[in-house]
Write a protein that holds these residues in place. Structure first.
Motif, PDB file in Angstrom:
ATOM      1  N   ALA A 526       0.833  -1.199   0.000  1.00  0.00           N
ATOM      2  CA  ALA A 526       0.000   0.000   0.000  1.00  0.00           C
ATOM      3  C   ALA A 526       0.867   1.249   0.000  1.00  0.00           C
ATOM      4  CB  ALA A 526      -0.927  -0.010   1.204  1.00  0.00           C
ATOM      5  N   ASP A 527       0.489   2.215  -0.822  1.00  0.00           N
ATOM      6  CA  ASP A 527       1.219   3.476  -0.899  1.00  0.00           C
ATOM      7  C   ASP A 527       0.840   4.364   0.280  1.00  0.00           C
ATOM      8  OD1 ASP A 527       2.709   5.618  -1.676  1.00  0.00           O
ATOM      9  OD2 ASP A 527       1.399   6.215  -3.338  1.00  0.00           O
ATOM     10  N   ALA A 528       1.849   4.911   0.943  1.00  0.00           N
ATOM     11  CA  ALA A 528       1.590   5.769   2.100  1.00  0.00           C
ATOM     12  C   ALA A 528       0.975   7.099   1.700  1.00  0.00           C
ATOM     13  CB  ALA A 528       2.879   6.012   2.875  1.00  0.00           C
ATOM     14  N   GLY A 529       1.033   7.476   0.418  1.00  0.00           N
ATOM     15  CA  GLY A 529       0.471   8.739  -0.024  1.00  0.00           C
ATOM     16  C   GLY A 529       1.438   9.887   0.168  1.00  0.00           C
ATOM     17  N   GLN A 620       4.520  16.823  12.011  1.00  0.00           N
ATOM     18  CA  GLN A 620       5.128  15.497  12.028  1.00  0.00           C
ATOM     19  C   GLN A 620       4.327  14.537  12.900  1.00  0.00           C
ATOM     20  OE1 GLN A 620       9.291  15.585  12.998  1.00  0.00           O
ATOM     21  NE2 GLN A 620       9.799  17.098  11.417  1.00  0.00           N
ATOM     22  N   VAL A 621       3.805  15.034  14.015  1.00  0.00           N
ATOM     23  CA  VAL A 621       2.971  14.196  14.868  1.00  0.00           C
ATOM     24  C   VAL A 621       1.728  13.732  14.115  1.00  0.00           C
ATOM     25  CG1 VAL A 621       1.547  14.176  16.955  1.00  0.00           C
ATOM     26  CG2 VAL A 621       3.809  15.245  16.995  1.00  0.00           C
ATOM     27  N   LEU A 622       1.080  14.646  13.425  1.00  0.00           N
ATOM     28  CA  LEU A 622      -0.136  14.306  12.680  1.00  0.00           C
ATOM     29  C   LEU A 622       0.159  13.313  11.576  1.00  0.00           C
ATOM     30  CD1 LEU A 622      -1.752  17.857  12.433  1.00  0.00           C
ATOM     31  CD2 LEU A 622      -2.318  16.028  14.035  1.00  0.00           C
ATOM     32  N   GLU A 623       1.277  13.502  10.883  1.00  0.00           N
ATOM     33  CA  GLU A 623       1.622  12.587   9.794  1.00  0.00           C
ATOM     34  C   GLU A 623       1.943  11.194  10.338  1.00  0.00           C
ATOM     35  OE1 GLU A 623       1.773  11.921   5.731  1.00  0.00           O
ATOM     36  OE2 GLU A 623       1.057  13.600   6.928  1.00  0.00           O
ATOM     37  N   LYS A 624       2.587  11.123  11.491  1.00  0.00           N
ATOM     38  CA  LYS A 624       2.884   9.830  12.095  1.00  0.00           C
ATOM     39  C   LYS A 624       1.603   9.122  12.516  1.00  0.00           C
ATOM     40  CE  LYS A 624       5.989   6.856  13.397  1.00  0.00           C
ATOM     41  NZ  LYS A 624       6.875   6.209  12.399  1.00  0.00           N
ATOM     42  N   TYR A 631      -5.106   6.729   8.952  1.00  0.00           N
ATOM     43  CA  TYR A 631      -6.062   7.825   9.082  1.00  0.00           C
ATOM     44  C   TYR A 631      -5.673   8.982   8.168  1.00  0.00           C
ATOM     45  CZ  TYR A 631      -9.334   6.782  12.875  1.00  0.00           C
ATOM     46  OH  TYR A 631     -10.368   6.281  13.621  1.00  0.00           O
ATOM     47  N   ASP A 632      -6.671   9.725   7.738  1.00  0.00           N
ATOM     48  CA  ASP A 632      -6.467  11.013   7.070  1.00  0.00           C
ATOM     49  C   ASP A 632      -6.672  12.129   8.088  1.00  0.00           C
ATOM     50  OD1 ASP A 632      -5.860  10.266   4.414  1.00  0.00           O
ATOM     51  OD2 ASP A 632      -7.981   9.863   4.007  1.00  0.00           O
ATOM     52  N   TRP A 633      -5.887  13.191   7.956  1.00  0.00           N
ATOM     53  CA  TRP A 633      -6.078  14.348   8.824  1.00  0.00           C
ATOM     54  C   TRP A 633      -6.140  15.609   7.966  1.00  0.00           C
ATOM     55  CZ3 TRP A 633      -2.492  18.311   8.894  1.00  0.00           C
ATOM     56  CH2 TRP A 633      -1.230  18.038   8.385  1.00  0.00           C
ATOM     57  N   GLU A 634      -6.847  16.576   8.483  1.00  0.00           N
ATOM     58  CA  GLU A 634      -7.039  17.841   7.763  1.00  0.00           C
ATOM     59  C   GLU A 634      -7.252  18.956   8.785  1.00  0.00           C
ATOM     60  OE1 GLU A 634     -10.001  19.870   4.410  1.00  0.00           O
ATOM     61  OE2 GLU A 634     -10.446  17.885   5.264  1.00  0.00           O
ATOM     62  N   ARG A 636      -8.666  22.835   9.260  1.00  0.00           N
ATOM     63  CA  ARG A 636      -9.442  23.952   8.722  1.00  0.00           C
ATOM     64  C   ARG A 636      -9.532  25.005   9.820  1.00  0.00           C
ATOM     65  NH1 ARG A 636     -14.705  20.537   6.884  1.00  0.00           N
ATOM     66  NH2 ARG A 636     -13.631  18.818   5.819  1.00  0.00           N
ATOM     67  N   GLY A 637      -8.807  26.086   9.616  1.00  0.00           N
ATOM     68  CA  GLY A 637      -8.781  27.117  10.638  1.00  0.00           C
ATOM     69  C   GLY A 637      -8.151  26.586  11.907  1.00  0.00           C
ATOM     70  N   ARG A 638      -8.914  26.626  12.997  1.00  0.00           N
ATOM     71  CA  ARG A 638      -8.436  26.143  14.282  1.00  0.00           C
ATOM     72  C   ARG A 638      -9.011  24.767  14.627  1.00  0.00           C
ATOM     73  NH1 ARG A 638      -4.342  28.027  17.006  1.00  0.00           N
ATOM     74  NH2 ARG A 638      -5.424  27.789  19.021  1.00  0.00           N
ATOM     75  N   LEU A 639      -9.497  24.067  13.619  1.00  0.00           N
ATOM     76  CA  LEU A 639     -10.140  22.778  13.848  1.00  0.00           C
ATOM     77  C   LEU A 639      -9.399  21.688  13.081  1.00  0.00           C
ATOM     78  CD1 LEU A 639     -12.448  21.080  15.027  1.00  0.00           C
ATOM     79  CD2 LEU A 639     -13.865  21.784  13.082  1.00  0.00           C
ATOM     80  N   LEU A 640      -9.048  20.584  13.789  1.00  0.00           N
ATOM     81  CA  LEU A 640      -8.373  19.433  13.205  1.00  0.00           C
ATOM     82  C   LEU A 640      -9.370  18.279  13.062  1.00  0.00           C
ATOM     83  CD1 LEU A 640      -4.830  19.117  14.827  1.00  0.00           C
ATOM     84  CD2 LEU A 640      -5.344  19.192  12.391  1.00  0.00           C
ATOM     85  N   PHE A 641      -9.370  17.651  11.888  1.00  0.00           N
ATOM     86  CA  PHE A 641     -10.236  16.507  11.615  1.00  0.00           C
ATOM     87  C   PHE A 641      -9.379  15.256  11.443  1.00  0.00           C
ATOM     88  CE2 PHE A 641     -12.535  20.207  10.118  1.00  0.00           C
ATOM     89  CZ  PHE A 641     -13.832  19.979  10.546  1.00  0.00           C
ATOM     90  N   PHE A 642      -9.847  14.136  12.013  1.00  0.00           N
ATOM     91  CA  PHE A 642      -9.245  12.821  11.792  1.00  0.00           C
ATOM     92  C   PHE A 642     -10.336  11.895  11.252  1.00  0.00           C
ATOM     93  CE2 PHE A 642      -6.515  14.592  15.088  1.00  0.00           C
ATOM     94  CZ  PHE A 642      -5.248  14.287  14.607  1.00  0.00           C
ATOM     95  N   ARG A 643     -10.015  11.192  10.151  1.00  0.00           N
ATOM     96  CA  ARG A 643     -11.007  10.295   9.543  1.00  0.00           C
ATOM     97  C   ARG A 643     -10.336   8.984   9.152  1.00  0.00           C
ATOM     98  NH1 ARG A 643     -15.992   8.412   9.697  1.00  0.00           N
ATOM     99  NH2 ARG A 643     -17.176   8.513   7.757  1.00  0.00           N
TER     100      ARG A 643
END
Length: 871
Positions: A526-529, A620-624, A631-634, A636-643
């Motif tokens: 699987a590709d890490a993206g 780096q923490v989010l990417e790890k 998981y994907d993370w994003e 938007r402004g002051r809000l972090l999403f994890f999916r």
């Protein structure tokens, strides 16, 4: 799945799209049940016939008295031999026969003196027959009849077609569309026409079994499916349509509620939506509810001084759910479009598998001498140091499949033959967590495929010489766990694997020889993206900020033990380490940076906290986190999403807290894991959820000391049968008596037969039952329970990779005396004792057929008592 449940789902399909789990279970049942497939076809014909209502000419009518349907012996919720759909109370008991073709009522048909009165007759357990009767008296008031055309003169029960709904009794006196109330009050208006399944000729096996005998399930036979020449799987892939989200910060359904404009600060960690919304609703003074399809989904979020309407909208859009207003309440639920997207995404994960299967099929058509040049060419391409990672992964997968075809052509050939037999319904069932078993013992594997399966295990012949071939079995499953002994399974870069496992028995019944093999098409890694941190730190100061997260868990994780079974490994305390959940990580980031967080929550989303400790840029923490947890993370402004990237797969396998909580509390209250509690847990979960519980037992029951049960998923059918028994029946079995099949209820007999014919503990071992029983053998069958005290000892040895692996496992049944203790604990060469003996409760399920004294199948369950929790 029982037939009654399948009928309810078939009816729901007429007006809604079922969730993926229910769809998979229904299709799996339809693949094995002829009667339910016939009813599905009837419903589809009825639906199409509704569009042509009024096009057929009027025909003479036969008045049928349905009062007889409600007389005589019948099992609860099911009329003997006549599959029906029971309408609501407003239908007033109206029963209509399903027809492939509808016609308008004939003029004056209800007053036609030549109209014949029929009655439903037939012995209990058989299909009803419409018998014309010359009686002209009308049924008693309150009985609703219907007019139908009689077709055919064959001795088999005729099929009935709806011609006209006719009211009898008080309804014939001008009260059309009304039902006389037996209480003497005004007639109650009913809705017509209503529908019911038509009577059909019973399946051969159901007709052969006498009333009260267990129904032998129809096993899925392996047949050659119609697939394109260049394909293997009979499945179509399509692009998932993106969700259409409302614009604006607040959903339209929430705009008219003024109380949702209040700003709130709220934190939730790993809690079900039903519980979260209930608490928020009480706090805000608004009735907030979660629909049945989403109430068990867990969520984690950290919001500070944000309008409540925005919070609720963000949760819905992040999880692809929708808010609606109905009867004074605001309800969060999943739309049909969202369910379809999940189904498409889940099926599309088979696309790379289909590509590799097609490659294997093409290689199988080439002579072996032509494969060697291709293998040399692949070696040269892989030697290029400048090869892109994606191309290298693709070439490595092709190399492995080429080697499989060269070295194990019989195994690949047998696997392709079985994969080609899978229907779309069976593929959906596999994706829903079901395993499909074929065997020569049950007649589901044809001789042509059995020859290939035996050829895949021909190593036996090279060792023992030519041996008679007794039995061949094959199990197909879809999994994302490469090593079944690796607990917990890893989440990073996971992908689905379509696997076929074979087992054969050769020799004689007195001297059998067993051998197995398996094959799964190798997929590219699987590709890490793309790395989202590239350039993100410069653009966003929040991501550039260094954080030092405070996370629970030890500094160094204990060395994992692979193999030996989850029970012994968990007893050693080296399998379920205390790792940080995604909610722990999100909470630590929120406390360090003040950023708001929103994430879905799954039990498997945990990672070693040492990977995130120490000062690091937030990016780096989010990417790890994304790499380790898939998981994907994003931001938007002051809000972090994890999916979760595989949320559509993990949702169906997540064990609901509403089922797990009573189980946990009962075991801790009784200070013992009983057979009854474990059986109730298996009965309350779907197949996918039982498998999820099996894989993540230690995290679902963290800090409780409740040890896992070996083979929980393979034993699920036996546990569900035990859960169906009444307390008096269980007491009878615990006392050493047998339970004949004749003393079981109809649902209990069905579960008993399902457990008897269920696959063994391992997919690589042959079935215990060598053939399908006859209805007479099943009717004279029975069940018995044996209990014993079992002591387990595990010995460990070092492996080349530095991990400790079990060298031997010893089970001793009976009281543990000083002499047996010395025998179990004596030194054994280089193997070290893993720990003191573990005493467990052993339960042996014995299944009997035909009144014989020897059981045709034995299954043993080992249940350990809870261990003290070290704080």
């Amino acid at each position: 799945m029982r037939c009654n449940t399948a009928r309810n789902l078939l009816t729901r399909q007429l007006r809604e799209t079922l969730p993926p789990l229910e769809t998979g279970g229904l299709e799996a049942h339809l693949a094995t049940c002829t009667a339910c497939r016939q009813e599905r076809d009837d419903l589809q014909r009825f639906e199409s016939a509704l569009h042509t209502l009024g096009s057929a000419p009027p025909l003479p009518a036969v008045r049928v008295d349905t009062a007889a349907i409600f007389q005589g012996e019948r099992r609860p919720g099911h009329f003997p031999g006549l599959p029906v759909l029971v309408g609501s109370a407003a239908l007033g008991g109206v029963l209509l026969a399903l027809s492939p073709r509808l016609s308008p009522p004939a003029p004056g048909a209800g007053n036609d003196p030549g109209a014949r009165l029929g009655r439903i007759s037939g012995p209990p357990g058989t299909h009803p027959t419409v018998i014309p009767d010359s009686r002209q008296e009308k049924p008693a008031p309150g009985i609703v009849g219907f007019e139908a055309r009689e077709r055919g003169t064959s001795p088999s029960p005729p099929r009935l077609e709806v011609a006209q709904v006719e009211k009898v009794g008080q309804a014939e006196k001008g009260a059309r569309g009304k039902r006389p109330d037996p209480t003497g009050k005004d007639p109650v208006r009913v809705r017509t026409p209503a529908l019911i399944m038509r009577a059909t000729t019973p399946p051969a096996k159901r007709a052969a079994s006498r009333p009260g005998s267990p129904v032998i399930p129809e096993m899925p036979a392996l047949v050659q499916a119609e697939v394109p020449p260049d394909a293997v799987l009979a499945v179509a892939f399509q692009q998932a349509r993106p969700s259409v989200r409302e614009t604006g910060p607040v959903a339209a359904a929430l705009l008219d509620e003024p109380k949702l404009k209040a700003k709130i600060t709220v934190e939730e960690k790993n809690r079900p939506l039903g519980e979260v919304l209930s608490r928020l609703g009480i706090r805000l003074g608004v009735r907030l509810v979660a629909g049945r399809a989403v109430a068990d989904d867990k969520v984690s979020f950290f919001f500070k001084e944000r309008p409540a309407g925005e919070v609720l909208t963000l949760i819905a859009r992040h999880l692809d759910f929708t808010w609606t207003r109905s009867r004074g309440k605001l309800e969060l639920d999943q739309t049909q479009a969202s369910r379809r997207r999940e189904q498409v995404l889940l099926r599309n994960e088979l696309a790379p598998i289909e590509a590799q299967l097609g490659l294997a099929a093409r290689l199988m058509q080439r002579p072996g001498l032509q494969l060697r040049p291709r293998l040399d060419e692949l070696e040269k391409q892989l030697a290029d140091v400048g090869l892109a990672p994606v191309d290298r992964a693709r070439l490595l997968a092709e190399k492995q499949i080429t080697l499989d075809v060269m070295l194990s052509p019989a195994t690949v050939d047998a696997s392709l033959a079985i994969f080609r037999s899978l229907t779309p319904a069976q593929i959906d069932a596999l994706l829903a967590g079901t395993e499909i078993r074929y065997s020569t013992a049950t007649g589901t594997m044809p001789e042509s495929v059995a020859e290939k399966v035996h050829a895949s295990t021909s190593l036996l012949e090279s060792r023992y010489g030519p041996l008679p071939r007794l039995q061949a079995d094959a199990t197909v499953r879809v999994t994302d766990v490469e090593d079944q002994d690796e607990v917990p399974p890893p989440r990073s870069r996971r992908h689905l694997r379509l696997e076929c496992r074979f087992s054969t028995v050769r020799g004689t019944r007195q001297d059998p020889h067993y051998w197995g093999s398996r094959w799964s098409p190798t997929l590219p890694a699987a590709d890490a993206g793309p790395d989202k941190t590239l350039g993100a730190i410069d653009r966003d100061p929040d991501l550039n900020r260094e954080v030092d997260l405070e996370l629970p868990g030890p500094v160094r994780q204990p060395l994992a033990i692979f193999g030996g079974g989850p029970l012994m490994a968990a007893h050693l305390g080296a399998v379920w380490p205390e790792q940080a959940t995604l909610a722990d990580v999100a909470g630590a980031i929120h406390r360090s940076t003040g950023l708001e967080m929103l994430a879905d929550s799954f039990i498997s989303a945990r990672l070693d906290p040492s990977l995130l400790r120490g000062k690091k840029p937030l990016a780096q923490v989010l990417e790890k986190v994304g790499q380790e947890l898939d998981y994907d993370w994003e931001k938007r402004g002051r809000l972090l999403f994890f999916r979760n990237r595989r949320y559509y797969r993990d949702r169906s396998a997540e064990v609901p807290e509403r089922v797990l909580k009573p189980f946990r509390e009962e075991v801790l209250r009784e200070k013992a894991l009983s057979l009854d509690a474990l059986a109730s847990l298996a009965a309350g979960l779907s197949d996918a959820q039982v498998r999820g519980m099996w894989h993540y037992w230690g995290w679902y029951l963290e800090k409780t000391g409740i040890l896992p049960t070996e083979y929980l998923f393979p034993h699920r059918q036996h546990l569900r049968f035990w859960a169906s028994l009444a307390p008096m029946q269980k007491a009878q079995l615990r006392a050493g008596a047998s339970l004949p099949a004749a003393q079981m209820t109809v649902p209990q007999r069905d579960l008993w037969m399902t457990a008897l014919l269920s696959p063994p503990e391992s997919a690589s071992t042959p079935s215990d039952e060598r053939r399908l029983p006859t209805p007479e053998e099943a009717a004279a069958g029975g069940f018995r329970l044996k209990q014993a005290e079992v002591h387990q000892v595990l010995l460990l040895g070092a492996s080349p990779d530095g991990k400790r692996r079990p060298g031997a496992g010893i089970n001793y049944e009976g009281p543990l005396t000083d002499q047996t203790r010395k025998l179990l604990l004596r030194p054994r060469g280089e193997l070290e004792l893993a720990g003191p003996p573990l005493s467990v409760a052993g339960y042996t399920f014995e299944y009997f057929l035909g009144g014989k004294e020897q059981p045709v199948r034995k299954t043993r369950l080992l249940i350990a008592p809870p261990q003290p929790v070290v704080k």
